[in-house]
Design an enzyme around this catalytic site. Structure first.
Site, PDB file in Angstrom:
ATOM      1  N   GLU A  59       0.824  -1.214   0.000  1.00  0.00           N
ATOM      2  CA  GLU A  59       0.000   0.000   0.000  1.00  0.00           C
ATOM      3  C   GLU A  59       0.855   1.261   0.000  1.00  0.00           C
ATOM      4  O   GLU A  59       0.545   2.234  -0.684  1.00  0.00           O
ATOM      5  CB  GLU A  59      -0.944   0.012   1.205  1.00  0.00           C
ATOM      6  N   PHE A  82      -9.279  -2.581   0.958  1.00  0.00           N
ATOM      7  CA  PHE A  82     -10.189  -2.155   2.028  1.00  0.00           C
ATOM      8  C   PHE A  82      -9.612  -0.858   2.601  1.00  0.00           C
ATOM      9  O   PHE A  82      -8.390  -0.714   2.682  1.00  0.00           O
ATOM     10  CB  PHE A  82     -10.272  -3.202   3.148  1.00  0.00           C
ATOM     11  N   ALA A  83     -10.494   0.051   3.010  1.00  0.00           N
ATOM     12  CA  ALA A  83     -10.025   1.312   3.615  1.00  0.00           C
ATOM     13  C   ALA A  83      -9.037   1.040   4.736  1.00  0.00           C
ATOM     14  O   ALA A  83      -8.041   1.749   4.896  1.00  0.00           O
ATOM     15  CB  ALA A  83     -11.220   2.095   4.156  1.00  0.00           C
ATOM     16  N   ASP A  84      -9.304  -0.016   5.504  1.00  0.00           N
ATOM     17  CA  ASP A  84      -8.481  -0.362   6.669  1.00  0.00           C
ATOM     18  C   ASP A  84      -6.996  -0.467   6.311  1.00  0.00           C
ATOM     19  O   ASP A  84      -6.133  -0.090   7.091  1.00  0.00           O
ATOM     20  CB  ASP A  84      -8.941  -1.701   7.270  1.00  0.00           C
ATOM     21  N   PHE A  85      -6.710  -0.995   5.104  1.00  0.00           N
ATOM     22  CA  PHE A  85      -5.305  -1.211   4.731  1.00  0.00           C
ATOM     23  C   PHE A  85      -4.616   0.076   4.314  1.00  0.00           C
ATOM     24  O   PHE A  85      -3.402   0.110   4.136  1.00  0.00           O
ATOM     25  CB  PHE A  85      -5.196  -2.257   3.611  1.00  0.00           C
ATOM     26  N   HIS A 126     -11.651  -5.048   8.337  1.00  0.00           N
ATOM     27  CA  HIS A 126     -12.286  -4.924   7.014  1.00  0.00           C
ATOM     28  C   HIS A 126     -13.560  -4.095   7.109  1.00  0.00           C
ATOM     29  O   HIS A 126     -14.490  -4.284   6.328  1.00  0.00           O
ATOM     30  CB  HIS A 126     -12.613  -6.305   6.436  1.00  0.00           C
TER      31      HIS A 126
END
Lengths: 322, 344
Positions: A59, A82-85, A126
């Site tokens: 990322e 995913f936004a989380d990553f 996630h």
């Protein structure tokens, strides 16, 4: 014909690739026949050879590469799986993209797509909503479309902006929202929308929570209480004028956000209304967010962790009773 | 492929570098040394706000990093690359403007010292987070290829300290995946601030990582200018010609503190006796004089010319106006209508 929120995101990207040769898509699993973990880029690699590129699970380097390409005149769209990553890429987004124009006078037009928010069973890594973190730092535009129409026009507008844009697309809305056709008109980024007029209470919210708020407004309307629902659309810049105008009509404010409670968009709205529109308020402003714990996996826990129509309605009654 | 260049004085490396090139490089090294001595002295005299970071002991490597780049290439320099920056086209005046706080420098007082970039000459403005500039170079190169440009190369530097970040790993890997013409020059100056090699990495040789990333790897004695020119010049040429990414690891000792605030008292005296711990500027000067490529009179003339250039850059920047808070354009975005306004 009907089109989902997810299909609108795909169609916006197809439109961008067709109309602007500077655009390319960069992310994990976005290319080939696979077309992304959520299929937001399905078929685009075949239609636009060499412009939909798979990346390693990196990322930080994905965003760094996009920054370099943007400074060289391209318009990259980075898809986070995913936004989380995107937390892995925080350094590049906040310290490199966010500071670039201020430090060097060179614009950095990257768009980072964040599949955001909770769906049942997705758990702590996630399900996150990251808009508060990105809004806190200078130099970034942060948007969170709540409708099929906005998902389409705001992504096209995001890529046209000469600054980095964090585009928070809500995964719960991917399949749940449908429109009859792609929109012909658009409201520009930076403008909030009154999605339901009212006179008794303003609920100011964004993304998937707009639909929870609308359900509450409909329910209250049966009892003769008219709630005004304001969809912020963009978290940064925040359309304070529209919010203040709504509070001027209703005298009461409830802010709803799906992200964690400390700080964030809801706190910012309350602060602005208290600072700039204190005289407009007939009751203390209120806010409701997710709980201050990691996001739980089990549907029974998840549905209680985030605000929902039931908890929003309870909070609305408190504000109205004051 | 692993190559190890021989040391200057060995006949092999001499043949590859014509002495005119050697002297050209030496003049840049000398300019860097005289200039950075001046910056350090200004710092000690309280004339510079913030830190001063110099590349003393790394001038040979850094000069070679800039010398083979051409218009259209990309350079992402780090904190010990005054020589590379100057060699690839940044005027001394931009350096003094940045260090001395003139609003006319490329960073306009918004960022300082070695963070400066010089976009007119293809030089990116680094951020402090090590390894972060690697993918930015990759993106520049990827975009150039997408736009149909040809014959370009991108080079960035790192230290053995920066080699240990996750960003460096991701960046090195994505450069190879994208098959861009990329050169990474890593100087092992033996200290990450004060931390020695044995607490930085545990592999035998950093250059061994080249194979793992799909790079061609080279190691050199960073005090040997001829080796630096031959190997770094060769790596730039290989990348430009379509070869895989190149990793050059140079052995040397940082002959200064991390910044001028640091006395580097943690460097053990015995380390200073290592061959790679010598002063590359002194070695280069000795070799040039010994081989009669340069006489003492010409060298004296160079020093006089350089000191005049340095003094002029300092004096000019000192006369220029500083930025003023009340006149600053406090706007972090180029799209003015999207600036968020908080009422006060």
């Amino acid at each position: 014909m009907s089109i989902t929120y997810l299909e609108a995101i795909r169609e916006a990207q197809a439109h961008l690739l067709r109309e602007d040769e500077r655009v390319f898509i960069y992310g994990q699993d976005v290319s080939g026949k696979f077309g992304g973990a959520f299929k937001a880029t399905k078929g685009l690699a075949a239609e636009f050879p060499g412009r939909v590129l798979n990346t390693p699970i990196s990322e930080d380097a994905m965003v760094g590469t996009a920054i370099g390409a943007a400074m060289e005149g391209m318009r990259p769209i980075v898809e986070m799986q995913f936004a989380d990553f995107s937390s892995v890429a925080l350094n590049q987004i906040l310290n490199n993209a966010g500071t670039q124009y201020w430090r060097t006078n060179i614009p950095c037009p990257i768009t980072v797509r964040l599949p955001s928010g909770g769906t049942k069973g997705s758990g702590p890594f996630h399900s996150q909503s990251m808009e508060a973190i990105y809004s806190h730092y200078p130099g970034l535009v942060v948007v969170a479309p709540a409708t099929v129409e906005d998902a389409y026009t705001m992504l096209i507008d995001a890529v046209a902006i000469d600054d980095p844009v964090i585009y928070c697309e809500h995964k719960y809305l991917y399949y749940h929202l449908k429109a009859d056709a792609l929109p012909k008109d658009r409201l520009p980024i930076g403008k909030a929308r009154i999605v339901r007029p009212g006179r008794d209470l303003s609920i100011v919210t964004y993304s998937a929570m707009v639909h929870e708020a609308l359900a509450v407004a409909k329910q209250f309307s049966a009892d003769g209480i008219e709630i005004e629902v304001v969809d912020l659309r963009s978290v940064k810049p925040l359309d304070t004028d529209t919010v203040l105008a709504s509070v001027a009509r209703t005298g009461r404010l409830l802010c709803v956000g799906e992200s964690f409670p400390w700080g964030g968009a809801t706190a910012e709205i309350v602060a602005r209304v208290a600072t700039e529109g204190f005289h407009l308020l007939d009751a203390a402003p209120a806010r409701i967010n997710a709980k201050d714990t990691p996001i739980p996996y089990h549907p029974n826990l998840w549905s209680e962790h985030r605000p929902n129509a039931k908890s929003i309605a309870a909070k609305a009654r408190q504000v109205l009773a004051e | 492929m692993l190559q190890t260049a021989k040391r200057a004085g060995d006949s092999a490396s001499h043949k590859a570098v014509p002495h005119e090139r050697y002297l050209e490089a030496f003049r840049w090294m000398l300019q860097t040394r005289i200039f950075e001595d001046k910056l350090a002295s200004l710092y000690r005299g309280g004339m510079i706000t913030g830190g001063v970071y110099i590349g003393r002991g790394q001038e040979a490597v850094s000069t070679a990093c800039g010398l083979f780049l051409q218009k259209g290439d990309v350079l992402a320099p780090l904190i010990r690359d005054q020589a590379a920056r100057a060699t690839f086209g940044e005027p001394l005046l931009n350096v003094t403007r940045t260090y001395l706080g003139s609003r006319q420098g490329s960073m306009r007082g918004r960022d300082g010292n070695i963070h400066r970039g010089y976009p007119e000459a293809g030089q990116l403005a680094m951020i402090s987070h090590l390894g972060a500039m690697i993918p930015v170079v990759v993106g520049k190169l990827l975009a150039k290829r997408m736009k149909g440009e040809e014959g370009f190369v991108g080079l960035t530097t790192i230290g053995e300290g920066g080699m240990q970040t996750g960003a460096t790993h991701e960046g090195m890997n994505i450069a190879a995946v994208e098959k861009v013409p990329f050169v990474l020059v890593a100087s092992n100056n033996h200290f990450a601030y004060s931390t020695p090699n044995d607490r930085e990495f545990a592999c035998a040789h950093l250059v061994d990582r080249a194979r793992g990333y799909g790079y061609e790897g080279h190691q050199i004695d960073g005090t040997d200018l001829a080796a630096c020119l031959e190997v770094i010049g060769g790596a730039v040429e290989r990348a430009r010609a379509g070869g895989p990414p190149q990793l050059v690891v140079a052995q040397l000792l940082r002959l200064a503190g991390h910044g001028e605030h640091d006395d580097a008292s943690y460097v053990p005296p015995e380390m200073k006796k290592e061959r790679w711990a010598q002063d590359c500027v002194a070695l280069t000067e000795q070799l040039a004089l010994k081989n009669n490529w340069l006489d003492a009179e010409a060298l004296k003339q160079w020093r006089t010319e350089i000191s005049a250039e340095v003094d002029k850059a300092v004096e000019t920047a000192q006369r220029e106006a500083a930025p003023v808070g009340s006149e600053e354009d406090w706007c972090a975005m180029s799209t003015r209508e999207l600036v968020d306004v908080v009422g006060e």
